[in-house]
Design an enzyme around this catalytic site. Structure first.
Site, short mmCIF file in Angstrom:
data_model
loop_
_atom_site.label_atom_id
_atom_site.label_comp_id
_atom_site.label_asym_id
_atom_site.label_seq_id
_atom_site.Cartn_x
_atom_site.Cartn_y
_atom_site.Cartn_z
N LYS A 20 0.90 -1.27 0.01
CA LYS A 20 0.09 -0.17 -0.14
C LYS A 20 0.80 1.33 -0.04
CE LYS A 20 -3.80 2.56 1.96
NZ LYS A 20 -4.92 2.63 3.11
N MET A 36 -24.97 -33.12 -14.44
CA MET A 36 -23.84 -34.03 -14.96
C MET A 36 -23.52 -34.68 -13.76
SD MET A 36 -22.08 -34.91 -17.49
CE MET A 36 -21.69 -33.56 -18.80
#
Length: 560
Positions: A163, A467
């Protein structure tokens, strides 16, 4: 000129031609977001509902445009929420730059609030990951990230910026990005000659097209090559659209849910030319028995893929488009009339089939294909609906099927559709989802409505994980362990609550009028398509079986 780190980030994005960023702000990345606010006329930021949605949107933008997708997130959980999207892009060779911010340099390594070593976390699923701790290194790291993401085999790169680096100042000098050349330096003349020699001797040649052909933009060269070689063409899920699905030589997809024509014919071919495919297990069946009668020629930009999964006879390392250029310039017109007739007869007699007397996924997709004239960009989630979208929508151009092939990421398609629509505002974009997948990231409907991104979400609602249920039916004695989704969730109400237009389809005669309204709406639309729980994807190759063991519903009924 002296700029802060956050200003350098934005200037480097502009340098690289970035027009859109997908992301979600937080404390550590606030300086960059503050700078984005000042440049909102130059860089469009799409605020997603979740960081995973941002990574999938950047991926869909990249796949559909061919440009680098960019996503952003803050430190800690913001960064880790990008991981699934980064891994998805890595498996499918998608150029992506993920920018995260971390705690300040003095706090690194001290288990500070929202600190995660995201560069370390993502190292196995990126081409490269950076942690920038000095503002003097920032511009170089950003430029390298974009270059790495696009060079050779594309892929994701992560840049994590402390930062305090975003607030610190340093001297910044603008640069014009250099054009990244196609990978040709590894193309060996001897390998090309060996490949051509095999092609000329072939009696039963076949071409298998993978995602590398899409990435390289080789569609024109591929069509010319297929006609010169006079060979049938099959593709993988990732290769869809590189070769037109409407062409006479095309025989459908290869693999576990490929066509019978493709699977059986590869087993009979004597030369198989493989273009930009890594031989996924979903394609090969039992790997050691794949294309056993064929001499295999593999063309790939990545040397690491040669002989990794399938041992080949000849390899040509280089960009697929460049290699096909060479093949086309050296190869005379060949002819294989008996072989072609045999394969085309198989194509005529073994078509894809589905029940025509009730509402099904394939029917909806065929109707969508008809109403869009095959011109839409289709994204998908993962499961039965994904295979139906691959089988029944005919892709005639690359970058029109956007789907998670390698990682199989449920929840991918909606974010990807948003990214694809942002990158292609003049195209119709439809995401085809199962109800199980829709639940994963359905909050991104709020992203579409908030930013007025007019996508269409088709939910194939069978109240199960389709599926997985198909496997449970066929291979697990119909023991449906935790795959039934029948509950009180109303997808129409959910969609309307998030500001989308919504419809429900329960019978065949409703499909065309609802699709027509959705295609004309000019706003986000969700369509809940109620289909039967036990519809299956056929043909299929069972796990542990060879491609030649492909079966369909008729074969199953004949056995019972």
């Amino acid at each position: 000129m002296q700029l802060t780190g956050s200003q350098i980030v934005v200037e480097c994005l502009k340098e690289q031609g970035v027009d859109t960023v997908f992301g979600y702000p937080g404390g550590a990345i606030l300086n960059i977001y503050d700078e984005l606010y000042r440049h909102q006329d130059e860089i469009h930021h799409i605020l997603t509902s979740h960081e995973q949605g941002a990574s999938h949107a950047a991926d869909g933008y990249a796949r559909s445009t061919g440009r680098v997708g960019v996503c952003m997130a803050t430190s800690g959980p913001g960064a880790t929420n990008l991981v699934t999207g980064i891994a998805t892009a890595h498996m499918d060779s998608v150029p992506l730059v993920a920018i995260t911010c971390n705690v300040g340099v003095p706090l690194l390594g001290k288990d500070s609030f929202q600190e995660v070593d995201i560069a370390g976390v993502t190292m196995p699923i990126t081409k490269y990951s950076f942690l920038v701790k000095d503002v003097k290194d920032l511009a170089g790291a950003l430029r390298r990230a974009f270059k790495i993401a696009q060079t050779g085999r594309p892929g994701p790169v992560l840049i994590d910026i402390a930062k305090d680096v975003t607030a610190n100042k340093t001297e910044y000098k603008p640069e014009v990005p250099k054009i990244i050349p196609r990978s040709m330096e590894q193309i060996e003349a001897a390998s090309v000659e060996k490949a051509l020699k095999l092609m000329r001797k072939a009696k039963r040649p076949m071409i298998f097209v993978g995602g590398g052909a899409v990435i390289s933009g080789a569609e024109k060269e591929l069509l010319e090559f297929a006609k010169k070689l006079d060979a049938p063409v099959t593709d993988s899920l990732m290769g869809k659209g590189a070769y037109p699905g409407t062409d006479d030589n095309y025989v459908g997809m290869l693999g576990m849910h490929g066509t019978k024509t493709a699977d059986l014919s590869v087993g009979e071919a004597d030369v198989l030319v493989v273009l930009g495919s890594r031989f996924s297990d979903r394609v090969t069946g039992v790997t050691k028995n794949f294309a056993k009668k064929a001499k295999i020629i593999q063309v790939d930009v990545d040397p690491a893929e040669i002989n990794k999964n399938v041992i080949v006879d000849v390899s040509v390392i280089g960009d697929v488009k460049s290699v096909l250029d060479i093949f086309n310039s050296r190869l005379e017109q060949l002819s294989h009339p008996e072989w072609m007739e045999k394969v085309m007869e198989r194509k005529r007699t073994l078509p894809l089939t589905y029940s025509k007397d009730r509402l099904t996924g394939p029917y909806i997709i065929e109707k969508l294909y008809e109403l869009t004239n095959g011109e839409a960009i289709i994204s998908t989630e993962v499961g039965q609906h994904q295979m139906w979208a691959a089988q029944y929508y005919k892709y005639t151009r690359p970058r029109t099927l956007i789907t998670s092939g390698g990682l199989g990421t449920m929840g991918y398609g909606l974010g990807a559709a948003i990214g694809a629509k942002v990158g292609n505002p003049d195209k119709t974009v439809v995401n085809i989802a199962g109800d199980g997948c829709f639940r994963m990231n359905m909050n991104e409907i709020a992203t579409a409505t908030r930013s007025n991104i007019p996508i269409i979400e088709l939910i194939f609602n069978n109240s199960v994980l389709g599926m997985v249920r198909q496997w449970q039916t066929l291979f697990y004695g119909e023991r449906y362990s935790h795959t039934i989704l029948k509950d009180k969730v109303d997808y129409v109400k959910v969609a309307e609550a998030m500001g989308a237009r919504a419809y429900r389809i329960t019978k065949m005669e409703e499909v065309e009028p609802v699709l027509k309204e959705a295609l004309a709406a000019g706003e986000p639309v969700v369509i809940d398509c109620v289909i039967e729980s036990d519809d299956k994807v056929f043909p299929m190759v069972a796990p542990g079986k060879n491609l030649e063991d492909v079966f369909d519903e008729e074969d199953l009924n004949a056995e019972s």
